[in-house]
Design an enzyme around this catalytic site. Sequence first.
Site, PDB file in Angstrom:
ATOM      1  N   LYS A  11       6.043 -23.450 -45.504  1.00  0.00           N
ATOM      2  CA  LYS A  11       6.396 -22.180 -46.253  1.00  0.00           C
ATOM      3  C   LYS A  11       7.289 -21.239 -45.120  1.00  0.00           C
ATOM      4  O   LYS A  11       7.146 -21.379 -44.012  1.00  0.00           O
ATOM      5  CB  LYS A  11       5.089 -21.696 -46.617  1.00  0.00           C
ATOM      6  N   PRO A  96       7.367 -27.785 -37.789  1.00  0.00           N
ATOM      7  CA  PRO A  96       7.160 -27.560 -36.326  1.00  0.00           C
ATOM      8  C   PRO A  96       5.852 -26.861 -36.206  1.00  0.00           C
ATOM      9  O   PRO A  96       5.349 -26.143 -36.894  1.00  0.00           O
ATOM     10  CB  PRO A  96       8.413 -26.783 -35.913  1.00  0.00           C
ATOM     11  N   ALA A 102       3.016 -22.271 -41.482  1.00  0.00           N
ATOM     12  CA  ALA A 102       1.924 -22.742 -41.862  1.00  0.00           C
ATOM     13  C   ALA A 102       1.612 -24.103 -42.056  1.00  0.00           C
ATOM     14  O   ALA A 102       0.832 -24.946 -42.973  1.00  0.00           O
ATOM     15  CB  ALA A 102       1.812 -22.273 -43.418  1.00  0.00           C
ATOM     16  N   GLY A 103       1.942 -24.861 -40.833  1.00  0.00           N
ATOM     17  CA  GLY A 103       1.871 -26.328 -40.771  1.00  0.00           C
ATOM     18  C   GLY A 103       0.385 -26.685 -40.826  1.00  0.00           C
ATOM     19  O   GLY A 103       0.091 -27.704 -41.731  1.00  0.00           O
ATOM     20  N   GLY A 104      -0.694 -26.051 -40.302  1.00  0.00           N
ATOM     21  CA  GLY A 104      -2.145 -26.447 -40.391  1.00  0.00           C
ATOM     22  C   GLY A 104      -2.634 -26.059 -41.737  1.00  0.00           C
ATOM     23  O   GLY A 104      -3.314 -27.030 -42.293  1.00  0.00           O
ATOM     24  N   SER A 105      -2.218 -25.044 -42.356  1.00  0.00           N
ATOM     25  CA  SER A 105      -2.812 -24.430 -43.565  1.00  0.00           C
ATOM     26  C   SER A 105      -2.049 -25.484 -44.750  1.00  0.00           C
ATOM     27  O   SER A 105      -3.087 -25.631 -45.733  1.00  0.00           O
ATOM     28  CB  SER A 105      -2.194 -23.241 -43.890  1.00  0.00           C
ATOM     29  N   ASP A 138      -3.752 -18.487 -45.400  1.00  0.00           N
ATOM     30  CA  ASP A 138      -2.492 -19.125 -45.837  1.00  0.00           C
ATOM     31  C   ASP A 138      -2.911 -20.007 -46.749  1.00  0.00           C
ATOM     32  O   ASP A 138      -1.732 -20.843 -47.551  1.00  0.00           O
ATOM     33  CB  ASP A 138      -1.543 -19.507 -44.818  1.00  0.00           C
TER      34      ASP A 138
END
Length: 284
Positions: A11, A96, A102-105, A138
């Site tokens: 996002k 990245p 919000a990669g983890g979310s 997020d």
Amino acid sequence: MRAVSVKAPGKLNLTLDVLGKRDDGYHDMKMIMQSVDLLDTVTVTLTENKTWECVCDIPGIPSGMDNLALKAANTFFEALGTRPDGLHISIAKTIPMQGGMAGGSTDAAAVLRGLNQLHGSVFSADELAAMGAKVGSDVPYCVMGGTALAEGRGEILTPLPSMPECFYVLVKPEFSVSTPALFRELDANPIKRRPDTDLAVEYLKQQDLFGFCSCIQNVFQPILEKSYPVISGICTMLKENGALASSLTGTGSVVFGIFSDLHLAQLAEAKLSGKYRTYLVRNA
Ligand code: C5P
């Protein structure tokens, strides 16, 4: 063994405003979110083993219950009222890390959607988003995706008209910041420049990309630029190379530029790719 693979888009915060600190320690936000086609792939498998595990194709994701994907699975099975002995989550990363995308979310949201698919879609999207709020601020947005206004902690979501077609050049400078520390610094300093989110929403309704781009702003950016002048350097380069607007996303470190013209976006990406990790993406 039953398995499902789910795409998890990153996002961007096209606008990001912090309205104030709340009694629960969180902050009230007002932000326009957009998912982009930079995708992780999350595969969720119910196994015969006696363990829950999460593996990723690059190092650095947290283990145990600090891992948002496992936390999401735990929240899902709590709501379901039963839990499997064996669960395997594998994440193929493209987004990245430490980027403010919000990669983890989004991986956690993909786990919720994937587990829901494996259980006959027992929960509605709203129910999954409410579970997501227990995992991270997020995550509810990441369950929904698209173009949306996020308020409250980030969990009060209003779908917006889609962003007009455009091209985003993402640039990832190599620094990362602590989100709680950045919120503390924001609390200690008056915010001088805020995005006009309501006007931005009006432009979206009119599908006016140029007008919308004039509203893009992130209140974290001036604070971070003091320590990381590379942010303003990248923003300037993006604009000099044809971006209609450029900004930090989230708490960084990814900086994005918005282009109406694909060729200009490709040229800008080619220029910046010698020095930084870059990506050319679209709305998702
Ligand atoms: O919800 P999440 O775990 O992603 O939040 C990480 C940290 O970011 C919180 O501990 C808090 O310090 C800060 N935060 C905040 N207000 C929000 C979202 C996050 O203060 N709306």
